[in-house]
Design a protein around this motif. Structure first.
Motif, mmCIF file in Angstrom:
data_model
loop_
_atom_site.group_PDB
_atom_site.id
_atom_site.type_symbol
_atom_site.label_atom_id
_atom_site.label_comp_id
_atom_site.label_asym_id
_atom_site.label_seq_id
_atom_site.Cartn_x
_atom_site.Cartn_y
_atom_site.Cartn_z
ATOM 1 N N LEU A 9 0.821 -1.210 0.000
ATOM 2 C CA LEU A 9 0.000 0.000 0.000
ATOM 3 C C LEU A 9 0.856 1.260 0.000
ATOM 4 C CD1 LEU A 9 -2.803 -1.007 2.541
ATOM 5 C CD2 LEU A 9 -2.941 -0.954 0.063
ATOM 6 N N VAL A 10 1.904 1.252 0.817
ATOM 7 C CA VAL A 10 2.810 2.408 0.864
ATOM 8 C C VAL A 10 3.499 2.596 -0.476
ATOM 9 C CG1 VAL A 10 4.922 3.299 1.903
ATOM 10 C CG2 VAL A 10 3.160 2.307 3.351
ATOM 11 N N GLY A 11 3.859 1.486 -1.144
ATOM 12 C CA GLY A 11 4.504 1.577 -2.448
ATOM 13 C C GLY A 11 3.614 2.227 -3.485
ATOM 14 N N VAL A 12 2.339 1.861 -3.498
ATOM 15 C CA VAL A 12 1.407 2.470 -4.460
ATOM 16 C C VAL A 12 1.230 3.963 -4.163
ATOM 17 C CG1 VAL A 12 -0.973 2.457 -5.299
ATOM 18 C CG2 VAL A 12 0.210 0.288 -4.854
ATOM 19 N N ILE A 13 1.119 4.315 -2.878
ATOM 20 C CA ILE A 13 0.992 5.729 -2.503
ATOM 21 C C ILE A 13 2.243 6.510 -2.911
ATOM 22 C CG2 ILE A 13 0.784 7.320 -0.551
ATOM 23 C CD1 ILE A 13 -0.888 5.155 0.864
ATOM 24 N N LEU A 14 3.420 5.881 -2.762
ATOM 25 C CA LEU A 14 4.683 6.533 -3.121
ATOM 26 C C LEU A 14 4.737 6.833 -4.618
ATOM 27 C CD1 LEU A 14 7.456 7.503 -2.195
ATOM 28 C CD2 LEU A 14 8.322 5.186 -2.569
ATOM 29 N N VAL A 16 2.202 7.548 -6.528
ATOM 30 C CA VAL A 16 1.358 8.736 -6.731
ATOM 31 C C VAL A 16 2.107 10.001 -6.306
ATOM 32 C CG1 VAL A 16 -0.817 9.844 -6.112
ATOM 33 C CG2 VAL A 16 -0.730 7.364 -6.431
ATOM 34 N N ILE A 17 2.840 9.906 -5.198
ATOM 35 C CA ILE A 17 3.605 11.068 -4.710
ATOM 36 C C ILE A 17 4.674 11.471 -5.717
ATOM 37 C CG2 ILE A 17 5.230 11.824 -2.931
ATOM 38 C CD1 ILE A 17 3.650 10.165 -0.922
ATOM 39 N N MET A 18 5.367 10.471 -6.308
ATOM 40 C CA MET A 18 6.415 10.777 -7.285
ATOM 41 C C MET A 18 5.859 11.509 -8.496
ATOM 42 S SD MET A 18 9.043 7.551 -7.411
ATOM 43 C CE MET A 18 7.808 6.375 -7.937
ATOM 44 N N LEU A 19 4.609 11.229 -8.856
ATOM 45 C CA LEU A 19 4.010 11.883 -10.018
ATOM 46 C C LEU A 19 3.631 13.328 -9.736
ATOM 47 C CD1 LEU A 19 1.661 8.980 -11.224
ATOM 48 C CD2 LEU A 19 3.793 9.727 -12.302
ATOM 49 N N PHE A 68 5.783 2.170 -11.354
ATOM 50 C CA PHE A 68 6.818 2.712 -10.457
ATOM 51 C C PHE A 68 7.980 3.298 -11.257
ATOM 52 C CE2 PHE A 68 10.773 1.677 -8.006
ATOM 53 C CZ PHE A 68 10.662 2.700 -7.077
ATOM 54 N N ARG A 69 8.381 2.587 -12.310
ATOM 55 C CA ARG A 69 9.511 3.058 -13.115
ATOM 56 C C ARG A 69 9.142 4.326 -13.892
ATOM 57 N NH1 ARG A 69 10.613 -1.399 -14.813
ATOM 58 N NH2 ARG A 69 9.575 -1.433 -16.830
ATOM 59 N N LEU A 70 7.908 4.380 -14.387
ATOM 60 C CA LEU A 70 7.477 5.583 -15.093
ATOM 61 C C LEU A 70 7.343 6.767 -14.134
ATOM 62 C CD1 LEU A 70 4.833 4.072 -17.542
ATOM 63 C CD2 LEU A 70 7.145 4.851 -18.067
ATOM 64 N N GLY A 71 6.850 6.514 -12.932
ATOM 65 C CA GLY A 71 6.794 7.581 -11.929
ATOM 66 C C GLY A 71 8.187 8.075 -11.579
#
Length: 678
Positions: A9-14, A16-19, A68-71
């Protein structure tokens, strides 16, 4: 919530934050190393799986990793174009890996993209597409194969269920992989576009906003962009390779490393051939002779070692077999114990009837057997055991045998290229064929060819194909011997199933006052007279009431039958029509009552043959007359003697149904066709 769930869950939120939010370069360094590490873990896991379903989460994981890589690309692009820096990792890739030369780095980046996009991604996409198509096309055949193994007794119901679930999961997996491979393709295209955008806009920002000259801007932004492209494309290449490994992986007993080393080294002679080829390259070409001869020596030594290993193991196996005299499998007690197993139902056929059961030749016997078991479950209320189907070369080519608990019960003969035609009662001379007997009911019939089928149907004949003939025969045999198939284990399954919905009722009946064996006795009594036991709640309620009063299970069965009056009435009586029966005279009933003996173990009929034989003959005569009139032979008598009358005639006329007045609904109109008297 567990820690591993929180990590996802934290990974998915991260992501979104990177974007959305700019990240400091130290955090970018951590995320870039995390991306590389995650790609390494995925490819190593893919290499160590034995079959694709062991990594069933891969399609979803592929989407998350790509996102994740695109973000990460968005964050690094923001840092490169906004601050002309992207952290230590990207700078190291730009300076150290490509020697600080932007042109060399760009060429290396292009090569990686071409390898990934043209070779690996395109191949993985094609394999995924074909794998999904073939998996879906093969599903019906695999399902039929499972049903065939289940009907043949080769697997249990639980194993069949697991195999069906595995087939469904395989179809879902390959369908998901077909779509997930598009993520990898899109990721490769996005990588190229991002690099081009970074270089173009880097030059514009460097010259117009940061005041750099063309050479400085080109060197700075091109180097950072190439470094960013490399740190993105190396994990992307690893993920693409993992995708190819997963979709091309066939099920085996070992992982990829084990299979590669085992299968490549399974032909030692080929190493000699390869070594000789490399050696002659050094002799007849300008290639360094020392290098080629050294490699040839390595290949030859490898082939020699592998050959000695194989020979040693073979000799050791032969010696062990010679010392023991027989293999361990033949000496194991399990193989002896398995010979003691008796199949409840067996269907054996001659080699001429193999097309009947072979799906590749259009045979549907296995499907019919599945339907027979379902039909009998509804009609009888019991689960018919698995029917083992096998060919038997000792039988005649067109002959088949039905066995119950290893003993032959019925036998028949089929002509696969003919139809069986049964006369409506009036023979038609225009219909000709091979005379035979319908095996299920013993009716006279004809085997007719295809050209005679239409004429027979027009003449009122009942025309059926060979699979229907054998299906009907098998169904009737199972019905007639259902009471033999209901053992303690089967009774326990029925009781456990009833307990799921009627726990209180079951607890009132068993283990006190009735044991499992006594319950089985009542149920087999009902099945013996072709009564359905599907209405178990009513049966158990009656046993609960009368099981405390008597231990005579035959008497309890009579009470159960009376409780099932509605079911029995529906089985024999047609709505709006009178029920045609034969009855017992008062003298016969009195003679039977006078000869009933009461003991502590129950009541039984003790009648000498001189008195019983005339009753049997009279009952047979009246039953035949009733059958000739087109009615089911039913003998109606008082409840006090029903059980004993049935015991008297069942050995001679099992097809005659014996009912009591209490087993019929009051509204049923009864018409007596004949009276049994002496």
């Amino acid at each position: 919530m567990r820690a591993r769930d929180l990590i996802v869950l934290v990974g998915v939120i991260l992501i979104v934050i990177m974007l959305i939010i700019p990240l400091p370069t130290p955090i970018l360094d951590i995320l870039i190393i995390t991306n590389i590490s995650l790609a390494l873990v995925i490819i190593l896991v893919a290499m160590n799986t034995k079959e694709p379903l062991e990594f069933s989460i891969f399609p979803t994981l592929l989407l998350l990793v790509t996102l994740f890589r695109l973000g990460l690309n968005v964050s690094t692009t923001r840092s490169i174009l906004g601050n002309a820096e992207a952290g230590n990792v990207i700078d190291t890739f730009g300076q150290f890996v490509v020697g600080g030369n932007p042109l060399v780095g760009f060429v290396v980046f292009l090569i990686l993209v071409i390898i990934q996009f043209v070779v690996i991604v395109k191949g993985s996409e094609r394999v995924s597409e074909v794998g999904a198509r073939f998996t879906l096309d093969a599903m019906p055949g695999k399902q039929m194969s499972i049903d065939a193994d289940l009907n043949a007794g080769m697997i249990s119901d639980q194993e069949a269920k697991k195999r069906r679930e595995k087939i469904e999961k395989e179809a879902d997996f390959y369908g998901s992989m077909d779509g997930a491979s598009k993520f990898v393709k899109g990721d490769a295209i996005a990588g190229i576009v991002i690099v081009i955008i970074n270089i173009i806009f880097g030059l514009v920002i460097g010259m117009m906003q940061l005041g750099m000259d063309l050479g400085t801007a080109a060197g700075t932004f091109t180097l950072l962009t190439v470094g960013d492209g490399l740190v993105s494309q190396i994990p992307a290449l690893l993920i693409s390779t993992a995708t190819g490994i997963v979709v091309t992986r066939a099920a085996s007993e070992g992982n990829l490393s084990h299979d590669v080393t085992k299968q490549l080294s399974s032909h030692p002679k080929m190493l000699y051939v390869a070594g000789a080829t490399v050696f002659f390259l050094g002799v007849f070409t300008p290639i360094n002779f020392l290098l080629t001869s050294a490699m040839a020596g390595v290949l030859a030594a490898g082939g020699f070692l592998l050959r000695n290993t194989d020979t040693g193991s073979l000799s050791e196996d032969e010696k062990e077999e010679e010392d023991n005299g027989e293999s361990e499998d033949m000496k194991s007690p399990e193989n002896v114990v398995s010979l003691l197993t008796i199949d409840p139902i067996e269907f054996e056929f001659g080699y001429g009837l193999i097309p009947l059961a072979d799906a590749n030749q259009g045979g549907d016997l296995l499907d019919r057997v599945v339907m027979i078991r379902r039909q009998l479950a509804l009609e009888l209320g019991m689960v018919v055991p698995v029917i083992r189907i096998r060919d038997n070369i000792q039988l005649q080519p067109n002959e088949y045998v039905i066995k119950i608990k290893s003993y032959e019960i019925a036998r028949g003969e089929l002509l696969l290229d003919h139809y069986m035609a049964m006369s409506p009662g009036v023979e038609d001379e225009a219909v000709s064929g091979i005379e035979t007997v319908e095996p299920a009911f013993g009716l006279p019939a004809l085997w007719i060819g295809e050209e005679m089928k239409e004429q027979a149907e027009l003449s009122g004949y009942t025309v059926v194909d060979p699979p229907s003939v054998v299906s009907t025969h098998l169904t009737e045999v199972i019905k007639a011997h259902a009471h033999e198939l209901l053992g303690r284990e089967e009774t326990k399954q029925l009781v456990d199933h009833l307990k799921e919905t009627y726990p209180t009722l079951v607890e009132e009946v068993t283990p006190n006052p009735l044991s499992l064996g006594e319950i089985q006795k009542v149920l087999t009594n009902l099945l013996k007279e072709k009564m359905s036991i599907r209405n178990l709640p009513v049966i158990f309620e009656t046993m609960s009431e009368y099981g405390q009063m008597t231990k005579d299970m035959d008497l309890v069965t009579e009470y159960v039958r009376q409780a099932l009056a509605r079911q029995i009435t529906k089985q024999f009586a047609v709505e709006g029509e009178p029920l045609c029966v034969i009855t017992l005279s008062g003298g016969v009933e009195k003679a039977i009552v006078d000869n009933i003996k009461q003991t502590e173990h129950g009541n039984f009929l003790s009648m000498n043959p001189q008195d019983s034989q005339p009753i049997i003959e009279a009952a047979a005569s009246e039953a035949d007359r009733l059958a000739q009139m087109g009615h089911t032979p039913i003998l109606l008598c008082s409840p006090a003697v029903r059980m004993h009358v049935r015991q008297l005639i069942e050995r001679y006329f099992p097809q005659v149904f014996v009912l009591s007045y209490n087993e019929l609904e009051p509204h049923v109109e009864v018409q007596s066709i004949g009276v049994v008297k002496t």
